[in-house]
Design an enzyme around this catalytic site. Sequence first.
Site, mmCIF file in Angstrom:
data_model
loop_
_atom_site.group_PDB
_atom_site.id
_atom_site.type_symbol
_atom_site.label_atom_id
_atom_site.label_comp_id
_atom_site.label_asym_id
_atom_site.label_seq_id
_atom_site.Cartn_x
_atom_site.Cartn_y
_atom_site.Cartn_z
ATOM 1 N N TRP A 102 0.776 -1.355 0.093
ATOM 2 C CA TRP A 102 0.133 -0.086 -0.035
ATOM 3 C C TRP A 102 0.972 1.243 0.047
ATOM 4 O O TRP A 102 0.587 2.160 -0.899
ATOM 5 C CB TRP A 102 -1.068 0.067 1.120
ATOM 6 C CG TRP A 102 -2.210 -0.848 0.904
ATOM 7 C CD1 TRP A 102 -2.590 -2.180 1.500
ATOM 8 C CD2 TRP A 102 -3.124 -0.854 -0.156
ATOM 9 N NE1 TRP A 102 -3.611 -2.626 1.021
ATOM 10 C CE2 TRP A 102 -4.139 -1.867 -0.266
ATOM 11 C CE3 TRP A 102 -3.242 0.138 -1.218
ATOM 12 C CZ2 TRP A 102 -5.020 -1.934 -0.989
ATOM 13 C CZ3 TRP A 102 -4.485 -0.031 -2.215
ATOM 14 C CH2 TRP A 102 -5.087 -1.018 -2.148
ATOM 15 N N ASP A 175 -1.621 6.666 6.530
ATOM 16 C CA ASP A 175 -2.550 5.796 5.972
ATOM 17 C C ASP A 175 -2.867 4.691 7.085
ATOM 18 O O ASP A 175 -2.135 3.876 7.068
ATOM 19 C CB ASP A 175 -2.221 4.971 4.605
ATOM 20 C CG ASP A 175 -3.120 4.097 4.114
ATOM 21 O OD1 ASP A 175 -4.277 4.096 4.762
ATOM 22 O OD2 ASP A 175 -2.963 3.612 2.972
ATOM 23 N N LYS A 199 -12.378 -1.394 6.110
ATOM 24 C CA LYS A 199 -11.773 -2.321 6.959
ATOM 25 C C LYS A 199 -12.283 -2.226 8.373
ATOM 26 O O LYS A 199 -12.513 -3.190 8.943
ATOM 27 C CB LYS A 199 -10.230 -1.910 7.013
ATOM 28 C CG LYS A 199 -9.597 -1.801 5.680
ATOM 29 C CD LYS A 199 -9.791 -2.964 4.474
ATOM 30 C CE LYS A 199 -9.418 -2.437 3.046
ATOM 31 N NZ LYS A 199 -8.152 -1.835 3.086
HETATM 32 C C1 PLP Z 1 -7.584 -0.854 1.728
HETATM 33 C C2 PLP Z 1 -6.264 0.033 2.013
HETATM 34 C C3 PLP Z 1 -6.250 0.977 0.896
HETATM 35 C C4 PLP Z 1 -7.195 1.233 -0.403
HETATM 36 O O1 PLP Z 1 -8.419 1.375 -0.038
HETATM 37 P P1 PLP Z 1 -9.527 1.518 -1.417
HETATM 38 O O2 PLP Z 1 -10.695 2.125 -0.395
HETATM 39 O O3 PLP Z 1 -9.800 0.356 -1.945
HETATM 40 O O4 PLP Z 1 -8.972 2.624 -2.403
HETATM 41 C C5 PLP Z 1 -5.236 1.944 0.980
HETATM 42 N N1 PLP Z 1 -4.544 1.677 1.944
HETATM 43 C C6 PLP Z 1 -4.520 0.634 2.976
HETATM 44 C C7 PLP Z 1 -3.439 0.595 3.802
HETATM 45 C C8 PLP Z 1 -5.651 -0.526 2.813
HETATM 46 O O5 PLP Z 1 -5.472 -1.256 3.568
#
Ligand code: PLP
Length: 365
Positions: A102, A175, A199
Amino acid sequence: MSRIYNFCAGPAMLPAAVMQKAQQELLDWNGLGVSVMEISHRSKEFIALAEQAEVNLRQLMNIPNHYHVLFMHGGGRSQFSNVVNNFLGEHGRALYLVSGQWSKSAVEEAQKLAGEAQIDVLNIVTKLDGLNQVTLPDLHSIKKDYRYVHYCSNETVDGIEIFDELDSPWPIVADLSSTIMSREIDVSRYGLIYAGAQKNIGPSGLSIVIVRDDMLKLASLPQSSVMDYRIAAENGSMFNTPPTFAWYLAAEVFRWLKAQGGVEAMAKINQQKAQLLYACIDDNSFYCNGVAKQNRSQMNVTFQLADDSLDSTFLAEAERAGLVALKGHRIVGGMRASLYNAMPIEGVQALVDFMNAFAAKHKAN
Ligand SMILES: *Cc1c(COP(=O)(O)O)cnc(C)c1O
């Protein structure tokens, strides 16, 4: 319906109590005779919901007053570009720490928008005795002027989590898509935190942004108004129609979290859940995990079978036992069990029991 435990990395399971409440009031929310998804985002009822959601999130994460809380469109990845467009201006530079898939994707998006000259990249994962481990760099020794440093504290795909606090002379942009509210963090250490909702918060499409007010003064690039943090902050995240149903579900999840005792209580359970599963992996030579102990993710436990020709049998038998979505990400292969807040410890125990039985059966053969 028999009990299924869903280990999907995202969109992930939501608390059953929240789903049941949503079902009950789907057609008639708040006595209005219509669904929450059929009313104006500017109605007093929805505004009250939005305000309460923010109050609860602020309480859960202990968010200081000089931070804005934004409910935006576009999930996790949209913030990869929003951060660049909102903060880099034409000449600003940023440092990106790479710890897995990511954070690597965040770099690719930043370089696409700002050009490689404005984005510096530092890989922070090394292999020691075959295990991936993270070493946080001494950022104070880097004599450069960055608008921000970006990192991802939990790599959902790789199963790598960074528990140490990053210390930085520049604002930290993080993030937290797959770790937000799974354990306590000190928000005041960050310039901006973002998370896709699917998540640990609610349905996909919604993106939570927590941003310190001085960050909004940084020079920005021309960009879409919908993705502009300043416009979102000035308009209470209602410059255009926000994803109202996702916002409502997120609000219900916040309420549920508070009823569970908040983030502190969740963190204790999350630690127990992860320990239970890693102990099973470590106690069985049949399974292995490739991450150094101090960086093993609490949310996304990756593991391999000693004999990967048994992968499809493992997945099929697990599914028959009511344990679903255990297949690892296609990039890394193997297995992955995501243990977000909504996963009860009983689900992890059921997985461990299954794994022990599977190992015993296939070792004997
Ligand atoms: C799932 C995830 C993303 C991307 O999320 P989307 O909503 O699919 O764009 C970005 N960073 C991390 C750490 C993730 O787990």
